[in-house]
Scaffold this motif. Structure first.
Motif, mmCIF file in Angstrom:
data_model
loop_
_atom_site.group_PDB
_atom_site.id
_atom_site.type_symbol
_atom_site.label_atom_id
_atom_site.label_comp_id
_atom_site.label_asym_id
_atom_site.label_seq_id
_atom_site.Cartn_x
_atom_site.Cartn_y
_atom_site.Cartn_z
ATOM 1 N N LEU A 59 28.599 32.707 55.294
ATOM 2 C CA LEU A 59 28.743 31.539 56.209
ATOM 3 C C LEU A 59 28.055 31.664 57.394
ATOM 4 O O LEU A 59 27.849 30.849 58.270
ATOM 5 C CB LEU A 59 30.182 31.481 56.420
ATOM 6 N N LEU A 60 27.442 32.764 57.575
ATOM 7 C CA LEU A 60 26.660 33.002 58.796
ATOM 8 C C LEU A 60 25.264 32.089 59.049
ATOM 9 O O LEU A 60 24.944 31.401 60.199
ATOM 10 C CB LEU A 60 26.055 34.534 58.909
ATOM 11 N N PRO A 61 24.616 31.664 58.132
ATOM 12 C CA PRO A 61 23.297 30.862 58.166
ATOM 13 C C PRO A 61 23.745 29.451 58.650
ATOM 14 O O PRO A 61 23.300 28.776 59.265
ATOM 15 C CB PRO A 61 22.723 30.764 56.567
ATOM 16 N N GLY A 62 25.009 29.125 57.611
ATOM 17 C CA GLY A 62 25.644 27.621 58.139
ATOM 18 C C GLY A 62 26.139 27.759 59.784
ATOM 19 O O GLY A 62 25.899 26.558 60.244
ATOM 20 N N ALA A 63 26.866 28.731 60.014
ATOM 21 C CA ALA A 63 27.206 28.843 61.520
ATOM 22 C C ALA A 63 26.009 28.596 62.583
ATOM 23 O O ALA A 63 26.038 27.748 63.464
ATOM 24 C CB ALA A 63 28.090 29.931 61.874
#
Length: 270
Positions: free
Chosen positions: A116-120
């Motif tokens: 989920l980090l790239p999306g955040a």
């Protein structure tokens, strides 16, 4: 529905999604259940040319029609009815979320939350970066970079190339190129698109094949990052009812296409 016609229609919607702000053609391909088969067909094309050609042909025709035939119409519709149009295509994407959620749940492990980090990070960047004035004349390098951004938005689900180009101020020029008004930009744009596609296609295909949990969760994260900044402010009166109807129509169409796709022939046309 005949598999050829189904893929033709999906390709048409994916092509429109590629040029509509806030919408990712890659996410639409995922929501229609065609993303992984497309990657497999492209990366393994020369192992069975006839089979993969029959699978990719209707998609390519549909995407081309969606991009080039609808650029003028989309420019007009976005200038006159921007909010309802955005709600329509948001509905098309949201209608595919249940299928994405099922896929993520099937491969989910707690460690997959790192995906989920790239999306955040993308969401933070979009929220912190303001729109730049749109310009209609790009340099050769800018056309090349614009093509590369479109390739990233196509290969990596969740990335909206149109939304990124709006932030850079290049969206109007690219839309006019698609409609045939700025044909000199087509060659460097196509070169950038092709080069970035070749550089990223195999890496993304390996990620989905070897780490499906991370890939599925990452798609959901990028989807949220792409959709949230693109949600228009609610309108009032009859306009609100129209927006709600367009959103509902998009969701219903996406769900119906998902059911039709499940009834169609196997993805590779076997």
């Amino acid at each position: 529905m005949n598999a050829f016609l189904y893929r033709l229609l999906c390709g048409f919607l994916i092509g429109i999604g590629c040029i509509l702000p806030g919408v990712s053609g890659g996410v639409m391909a995922v929501s229609f259940g065609l993303y992984a088969p497309i990657l497999n067909a492209l990366t393994g094309f020369f192992r069975n040319v006839r089979k993969h050609m029959l699978f990719l042909l209707p998609l390519a025709l549909g995407v081309s029609a969606g991009v080039f035939l609808c650029a003028d119409g989309l420019a007009f519709a976005m200038s006159r009815w921007q909010v309802p149009m955005l709600y329509l295509f948001l509905g098309l994407i949201l209608g595919g979320v249940p299928a994405l959620w099922r896929d993520a749940a099937r491969h989910y492990r707690p460690c997959c939350l790192w995906a989920l980090l790239p999306g955040a990070l993308l969401l933070c960047a979009m929220l912190l970066t303001g729109d730049r004035p749109q310009i209609k004349e790009l340099t050769t390098l800018q056309w090349f970079l614009a093509g590369g951004l479109y390739a990233l938005g196509t290969v990596i689900p969740g990335l909206s190339a149109s939304f990124l180009l709006i932030r850079l101020g290049w969206y109007t020029a690219v839309l006019e190129m698609f409609s045939g008004q700025l044909l000199p930009g087509l060659l460097p744009f196509g070169a950038g698109f092709g080069l970035v596609t070749l550089c990223t296609l195999h890496a993304v295909q390996r990620l989905f094949a070897r780490r499906p949990g991370y890939a599925a969760v990452g798609v959901l994260g990028l989807l949220a990052a792409s959709v949230l900044p693109a949600v228009p402010k609610p309108e009032a009166g009859w306009a609100l009812a129209v927006d709600a109807a367009m959103l509902g129509m998009g969701i219903c169409v996406s769900l119906a296409m998902d059911r039709l796709g499940n009834r169609s022939q196997p993805p590779q046309g076997e």
